[in-house]
Motif scaffolding. Structure first.
Motif, PDB file in Angstrom:
ATOM      1  N   UNK A  38      46.497   0.370   3.161  1.00 41.99           N
ATOM      2  CA  UNK A  38      45.995  -0.671   4.072  1.00 41.99           C
ATOM      3  C   UNK A  38      45.444  -1.886   3.325  1.00 41.99           C
ATOM      4  N   UNK A  39      45.708  -1.980   2.023  1.00 40.75           N
ATOM      5  CA  UNK A  39      45.176  -3.070   1.199  1.00 40.75           C
ATOM      6  C   UNK A  39      45.555  -4.465   1.707  1.00 40.75           C
ATOM      7  N   UNK A  40      46.804  -4.693   2.157  1.00 47.32           N
ATOM      8  CA  UNK A  40      47.129  -6.036   2.663  1.00 47.32           C
ATOM      9  C   UNK A  40      46.237  -6.470   3.833  1.00 47.32           C
ATOM     10  N   UNK A  41      45.952  -5.542   4.736  1.00 47.09           N
ATOM     11  CA  UNK A  41      45.064  -5.871   5.847  1.00 47.09           C
ATOM     12  C   UNK A  41      43.638  -6.106   5.372  1.00 47.09           C
ATOM     13  N   UNK A  42      43.215  -5.359   4.361  1.00 46.24           N
ATOM     14  CA  UNK A  42      41.874  -5.539   3.817  1.00 46.24           C
ATOM     15  C   UNK A  42      41.760  -6.908   3.149  1.00 46.24           C
ATOM     16  N   UNK A  43      42.793  -7.302   2.413  1.00 44.15           N
ATOM     17  CA  UNK A  43      42.765  -8.619   1.766  1.00 44.15           C
ATOM     18  C   UNK A  43      42.764  -9.728   2.822  1.00 44.15           C
ATOM     19  N   UNK A  44      43.537  -9.537   3.886  1.00 45.76           N
ATOM     20  CA  UNK A  44      43.551 -10.529   4.964  1.00 45.76           C
ATOM     21  C   UNK A  44      42.172 -10.641   5.599  1.00 45.76           C
ATOM     22  N   UNK A  45      41.480  -9.521   5.774  1.00 46.87           N
ATOM     23  CA  UNK A  45      40.129  -9.548   6.338  1.00 46.87           C
ATOM     24  C   UNK A  45      39.207 -10.400   5.481  1.00 46.87           C
ATOM     25  N   UNK A  46      39.192 -10.144   4.177  1.00 44.24           N
ATOM     26  CA  UNK A  46      38.330 -10.899   3.257  1.00 44.24           C
ATOM     27  C   UNK A  46      38.716 -12.370   3.247  1.00 44.24           C
ATOM     28  N   UNK A  47      40.016 -12.653   3.250  1.00 46.09           N
ATOM     29  CA  UNK A  47      40.523 -14.022   3.232  1.00 46.09           C
ATOM     30  C   UNK A  47      40.033 -14.785   4.462  1.00 46.09           C
TER      31      UNK A  47
END
Length: 503
Positions: free
Chosen positions: A211-220
């Motif tokens: 789920x890392x892509x979604x986590x990065x999108x959240x932070x972004x």
């Protein structure tokens, strides 16, 4: 119907003894529907379903436990050995429940035993559990009735209820604010506890990577999105891929996975110490401020000195101990949280890796930069852990009220559902603090001249974007909950089987 089917399949169950090979042979022949001298998972699953005790994965667990030659099925010798070993464990459980040693278990004894495991049910629901095992209608369960009911049931004791129902941090959603695992004395005296921790860490690593892509999108979105600069999911992913390629979606995942092991270990050890200290404080009902202060400051030293064995820890005590343990773990690994945020937001070529990132932060911003956002992160533990635990306990209680007979094995979907809903509620309550933490962690890398405090940043966000501004990025955060929980649960179960600790 259930009793009729069970009686048909187990006609002589009530007169068996542990060495009755003939009775085992009769049961084996009934389950061996293709008459090949072996019972495989499909045949056992059909038999369990016919008896009304089918549970997802139960047949597989029985076969895995008894399959000595690892051929994927049970011959008669393996089958009978499994039943003998299983009956011995069932006998010990029966004796532990039979508190007055009269050879029978009543509803009150069931209610008391479940209460000691942290599961409070009404007298009416305890009677429903009893009725599911009571064959002769006496509202008492003797050894023969107990054995018949659990003979082909993978659960061996009511102690396993707590393994099913404990609110476990195994359900990893990428945030590490949940109450830690609590292990039984039996697990802690063996090697099971560290195997559970290893399995949980592996599950978290796979889950976070998936789920890392979604986590990065959240932070972004937490850092860059605003009313004047709206970032959509599709637009954000496109922007990140154009800037750094497909692999850039996993930026920051390496250290996010790396911090699982130290945080899990620290949180587990701190929780063990804090729990005993909290129990002692509540038990003693201390009113002296100096004593309370002494306990609060030195809770990490209290396990050996103040341990109160045999006492059940209450939910509010577990919450307090878990919060203290979470605070301890977060304090120890918080610099890794800052590194994770900086690496997640980095542009192509900005850092060569985590060590280069740490070196540049230290050189340009000093040691204090590694604790930017520490206060909102610490404060966020309380609403997250408190609401998460409260919702989970409420959902558990509601489910048990309607399905008391299934308390020993609620099923995968019930556990995952309860964990998902409670984690989501916890996130919803603590998300504004998580956003403020992330903004503070990223401040220096965005604008070195502006360093806003926690309260100042909250006021600024409210003035610029309104209340909803505190929830920027919550959509991808919610989107990752179900896959994260599902992945971590599946990997955890596979890891438990591989490590030999599957129930």
């Amino acid at each position: 119907m259930y009793r009729a089917l069970r009686t048909f399949l187990l006609p002589g169950a009530r007169c068996w003894d542990a060495d009755s090979e003939r009775s085992y042979q009769d049961l084996f022949e009934r389950l061996d529907t293709n008459k090949d001298g072996k019972v495989d998972v499909a045949e056992l699953r059909a038999g369990l379903k016919a008896m009304g005790i089918f549970r997802l994965g139960a047949a597989q667990k029985i076969v895995s436990s008894g399959d000595q030659n690892k051929d994927g099925c049970l011959d008669f010798n393996e089958f009978s050995k499994y039943l003998k070993d299983h009956e011995k464990k069932l006998r010990l459980t029966f004796k532990s429940l039979d508190r007055n040693n009269d050879g029978r278990i009543d509803a009150l004894e069931i209610q008391q035993s479940l209460a000691e495991l942290g599961i409070d049910i009404s007298q009416e629901n305890a009677q429903k559990i009893l009725q599911s095992m009571d064959i002769d209608g006496t509202m008492m369960v003797d050894w023969n009735e107990w054995r018949e009911h659990f003979l082909l049931y993978p659960a061996q004791s009511l102690q396993e209820i707590i393994r099913y129902w404990k609110h476990s941090s195994v359900l990893d959603i990428g945030d590490s604010l949940a109450i830690p695992d609590e292990f039984t004395e039996e697990e802690k005296s063996s090697d099971r506890w560290w195997k559970h921790l290893v399995a949980g860490a592996a599950a978290g690593a796979v889950s976070r990577t998936g789920t890392a892509p979604l986590d990065r999108m959240k932070v972004f979105m937490q850092v860059h999105s605003s009313k004047s600069n709206r970032i959509s999911l599709v637009g954000g992913f496109r922007q990140m891929i154009v800037e750094g390629g497909l692999g850039s979606l996993w930026r920051g995942n390496g250290i996010n996975v790396l911090k699982i092991a130290p945080e899990t270990a620290i949180k587990f050890m701190a929780y063990e110490q804090a729990r005993d200290c909290v129990k002692k404080c509540f038990t003693a009902r201390m009113t002296d401020n100096s004593n309370l202060f002494f306990h609060a400051c030195h809770f990490l030293q209290y396990k050996k000195l103040l341990s109160s064995k045999g006492e059940k820890i209450q939910t509010h005590q577990r919450f307090l101990a878990g919060s203290l343990a979470g605070a301890t773990a977060q304090t120890a690994i918080y610099p890794m949280e800052v590194l994770k945020t900086r690496l997640t937001l980095r542009k192509t070529g900005q850092y060569s890796g985590m060590f280069d990132c740490a070196k540049k932060i230290l050189k340009n911003e000093g040691v204090k930069a590694f604790y930017k956002g520490y206060v909102p992160n610490l404060v966020g533990i309380i609403p997250y852990a408190g609401i998460d635990l409260a919702v989970y306990e409420s959902l558990k209680g509601a489910w048990l009220s309607y399905h008391p007979k299934d308390s020993a094995n609620p099923g995968v979907m019930v556990l995952v559902g309860c964990g998902t809903v409670s984690s989501t509620c916890g996130q919803l309550a603590s998300y504004p603090l998580a956003l403020v933490r992330t903004r503070m962690q990223a401040q220096a890398s965005l604008d070195a001249s502006v360093q806003t405090s926690m309260t100042g940043l909250i006021k600024k966000i409210l003035a610029k974007d309104g209340f909803l501004g505190l929830y920027r990025g919550i959509l991808p955060n919610f989107m990752k909950v179900i896959p994260a929980v599902s992945i971590s649960y599946v990997v955890y179960e596979y890891m438990k089987t591989g490590l030999g600790i599957s129930n």
